[in-house]
Design a protein around this motif. Structure first.
Motif, PDB file in Angstrom:
ATOM      1  N   LEU A  32       0.889  -1.298  -0.101  1.00 30.13           N
ATOM      2  CA  LEU A  32       0.042   0.093  -0.155  1.00 30.13           C
ATOM      3  C   LEU A  32       0.754   1.062   0.098  1.00 30.13           C
ATOM      4  O   LEU A  32       1.605   1.408   0.926  1.00 30.13           O
ATOM      5  N   ILE A  34       1.475   5.235  -0.674  1.00 26.81           N
ATOM      6  CA  ILE A  34       0.868   6.660  -0.680  1.00 26.81           C
ATOM      7  C   ILE A  34       2.050   7.567  -0.926  1.00 26.81           C
ATOM      8  O   ILE A  34       2.991   7.784  -0.273  1.00 26.81           O
ATOM      9  N   GLN A  64      -5.191   1.721   8.108  1.00 28.80           N
ATOM     10  CA  GLN A  64      -5.550   1.010   7.041  1.00 28.80           C
ATOM     11  C   GLN A  64      -4.934  -0.521   7.217  1.00 28.80           C
ATOM     12  O   GLN A  64      -5.091  -1.519   6.214  1.00 28.80           O
ATOM     13  N   VAL A 234      -1.620  -1.333  -4.194  1.00 28.83           N
ATOM     14  CA  VAL A 234      -2.367  -0.334  -4.143  1.00 28.83           C
ATOM     15  C   VAL A 234      -1.506   0.993  -4.234  1.00 28.83           C
ATOM     16  O   VAL A 234      -0.872   1.101  -3.291  1.00 28.83           O
ATOM     17  N   TYR A 235      -1.745   2.121  -4.908  1.00 23.82           N
ATOM     18  CA  TYR A 235      -1.125   3.183  -5.121  1.00 23.82           C
ATOM     19  C   TYR A 235      -2.022   4.436  -4.646  1.00 23.82           C
ATOM     20  O   TYR A 235      -2.990   4.314  -5.672  1.00 23.82           O
ATOM     21  N   GLU A 236      -1.797   5.087  -3.857  1.00 18.36           N
ATOM     22  CA  GLU A 236      -2.613   6.416  -3.667  1.00 18.36           C
ATOM     23  C   GLU A 236      -1.994   7.795  -3.743  1.00 18.36           C
ATOM     24  O   GLU A 236      -0.672   7.602  -3.656  1.00 18.36           O
ATOM     25  N   THR A 238      -2.194  11.769  -2.556  1.00 19.65           N
ATOM     26  CA  THR A 238      -2.868  13.056  -1.776  1.00 19.65           C
ATOM     27  C   THR A 238      -3.553  13.972  -2.723  1.00 19.65           C
ATOM     28  O   THR A 238      -4.277  14.939  -2.479  1.00 19.65           O
ATOM     29  N   ALA A 242      -5.108  11.983  -9.289  1.00 17.77           N
ATOM     30  CA  ALA A 242      -4.476  10.743  -9.448  1.00 17.77           C
ATOM     31  C   ALA A 242      -3.897  10.188 -10.855  1.00 17.77           C
ATOM     32  O   ALA A 242      -3.019   9.463 -10.899  1.00 17.77           O
ATOM     33  N   GLN A 264      -6.221  -0.041  -7.213  1.00 20.12           N
ATOM     34  CA  GLN A 264      -6.811   1.068  -6.801  1.00 20.12           C
ATOM     35  C   GLN A 264      -6.138   2.462  -6.769  1.00 20.12           C
ATOM     36  O   GLN A 264      -4.789   2.215  -6.294  1.00 20.12           O
ATOM     37  N   THR A 265      -6.325   3.610  -6.890  1.00 19.99           N
ATOM     38  CA  THR A 265      -5.855   4.656  -6.511  1.00 19.99           C
ATOM     39  C   THR A 265      -6.700   5.831  -6.456  1.00 19.99           C
ATOM     40  O   THR A 265      -8.101   5.708  -6.810  1.00 19.99           O
ATOM     41  N   GLY A 266      -6.470   6.919  -6.045  1.00 18.88           N
ATOM     42  CA  GLY A 266      -7.240   7.984  -5.817  1.00 18.88           C
ATOM     43  C   GLY A 266      -6.623   8.976  -4.733  1.00 18.88           C
ATOM     44  O   GLY A 266      -5.873   8.636  -4.017  1.00 18.88           O
ATOM     45  N   ILE A 268      -6.807  10.658  -1.231  1.00 21.53           N
ATOM     46  CA  ILE A 268      -7.133  10.397   0.009  1.00 21.53           C
ATOM     47  C   ILE A 268      -7.123  11.888   0.949  1.00 21.53           C
ATOM     48  O   ILE A 268      -6.713  12.610   0.770  1.00 21.53           O
TER      49      ILE A 268
END
Length: 275
Positions: A32, A34, A64, A234-236, A238, A242, A264-266, A268
C-alpha cells in the motif's frame, strides 16, 4: 505469517523505486503506497512541516492495517524517524541507514559523496551517520532540481545532464569513489549521474538497500506472507489528480500498469492535524 500489506510512504513518486525493489525481492507481499503529491516536494520545506505531513500519512497507513511502515523519503526519514518508531507498534524501516552501511562497505578510498534534497543535506543526518567512522571523508551536495525533473517525468534530456554536471562537479573534484543517492527520486536519474561521475565511482541506491532491510525485518519478526498469498498493490496520491500520478508512475517504472497489478488509486483525505 501475515498477508497484511507493507505500507510505503513518500512525498511523491520517488518512493516508487523502493516499492519496485520491495516487490522484486518479496513478490508475495502486498503493498500500500501513498505519495503525498499535494505537498511535494518536501526537500525545501521546514523540518517541522515535513514531520507533521509525514506523521499524517503514516497514521493513515496504520489505520488501514499495514504490518510495516517504510519511510521511502530521505527528507522525511531525517525529520521524523524517531517519532515514528515511538508512535507506532509496527516496525518502521527507513532509507538512510541501509544506504550508509552499504556505502561504508563499498568505498575503497574512504571518500564518500552524498547527494540529496536541500532538507536532507541540511539536516546533516548522513554526515552524522558517516561521521562515527574517522576513516571516512564525506562530501555532501544538495541537488534540488533533480526532484523537479523526476516529478515532471524528465529523466534523459540534455538539461538533466547539464544540471548533473553542475551539481556533481564538487564530488568529482573531491575524488570520491562512492556516491550515495540520498533521495529515492534519484535512481530514475542514475544514467546521468553515473555518466558524469564516471565508471570508477560506485553508486549506492537507497531503494535496493532498503528492500533488503525490509526483507530482514519481515523474516526476523515472522511477518512474511505465506506461500499461498495473493498480493495486491495499491497506489494512492494525496493530490487532486490521481491520473497524472498514475501516468507518471507508469512511465518512470518502465512497465505497464498491469505489470504492477494496480487495483486502486485516488486522492485520499488527510486529517487536519495530528494527535
Amino acid at each position: 505469517m501475515t498477508t497484511a500489506p507493507i505500507g510505503i510512504f513518500d512525498s511523491g513518486v520517488g518512493g516508487l523505486t523502493v516499492a519496485r525493489a520491495v516487490s522484486q525481492l518479496l513478490p508475495r507481499e502486498s503493498v500500500l503506497y501513498i505519495g503525498d503529491t499535494a505537498r511535494s516536494p518536501y526537500g525545501p520545506k521546514p523540518i517541522a512541516d515535513v514531520r507533521r505531513y509525514g506523521l499524517e500519512i503514516l497514521d493513515t497507513l496504520v489505520e488501514q492495517g499495514v504490518k510495516m511502515l517504510v519511510i521511502a523519503c530521505n527528507t522525511a526519514s531525517a525529520a521524523l524517524l524517531r517519532d515514528a518508531r515511538e508512535r507506532y507498534d509496527v516496525p518502521v524501516v527507513e532509507v538512510i541507514g541501509p544506504a550508509v552501511r552499504t556505502a561504508v562497505a563499498t568505498t575503497r578510498n574512504g571518500r564518500i559523496g552524498v547527494i540529496g534534497t536541500a532538507g536532507t543535506i541540511g539536516s546533516g543526518v548522513y554526515q552524522d551517520m558517516f561521521g562515527v567512522d574517522p576513516r571516512l571523508e564525506v562530501f555532501a551536495q544538495a541537488c534540488p532540481r533533480f526532484v523537479d525533473f523526476v516529478e515532471a517525468g524528465i529523466t534523459d534530456t540534455p538539461d538533466v545532464l547539464r544540471v548533473a554536471e553542475e551539481y556533481l562537479a564538487p564530488l568529482r573534484h573531491a575524488g570520491v569513489d562512492t556516491v550515495v543517492l540520498g533521495c529515492t527520486h534519484y535512481p530514475f536519474l542514475e544514467g546521468a549521474i553515473s555518466y558524469v561521475m564516471g565508471q570508477g565511482v560506485s553508486l549506492v541506491s537507497s531503494d535496493t538497500e532498503t528492500a533488503k532491510d525490509v526483507y530482514r525485518q519481515l523474516v526476523s519478526r515472522d511477518l512474511l506472507a505465506g506461500p499461498d498469498a495473493e498480493p495486491t498493490h495499491v497506489y494512492e496520491a494525496t493530490g487532486a489528480s490521481a491520473d497524472d500520478f498514475l501516468r507518471l508512475a507508469d512511465r518512470l517504472m518502465g512497465r505497464g500498469v498491469s505489470a504492477v497489478r494496480l487495483v486502486q488509486t485516488g486522492a485520499i483525505d488527510l486529517p487536519k492535524g495530528i494527535s
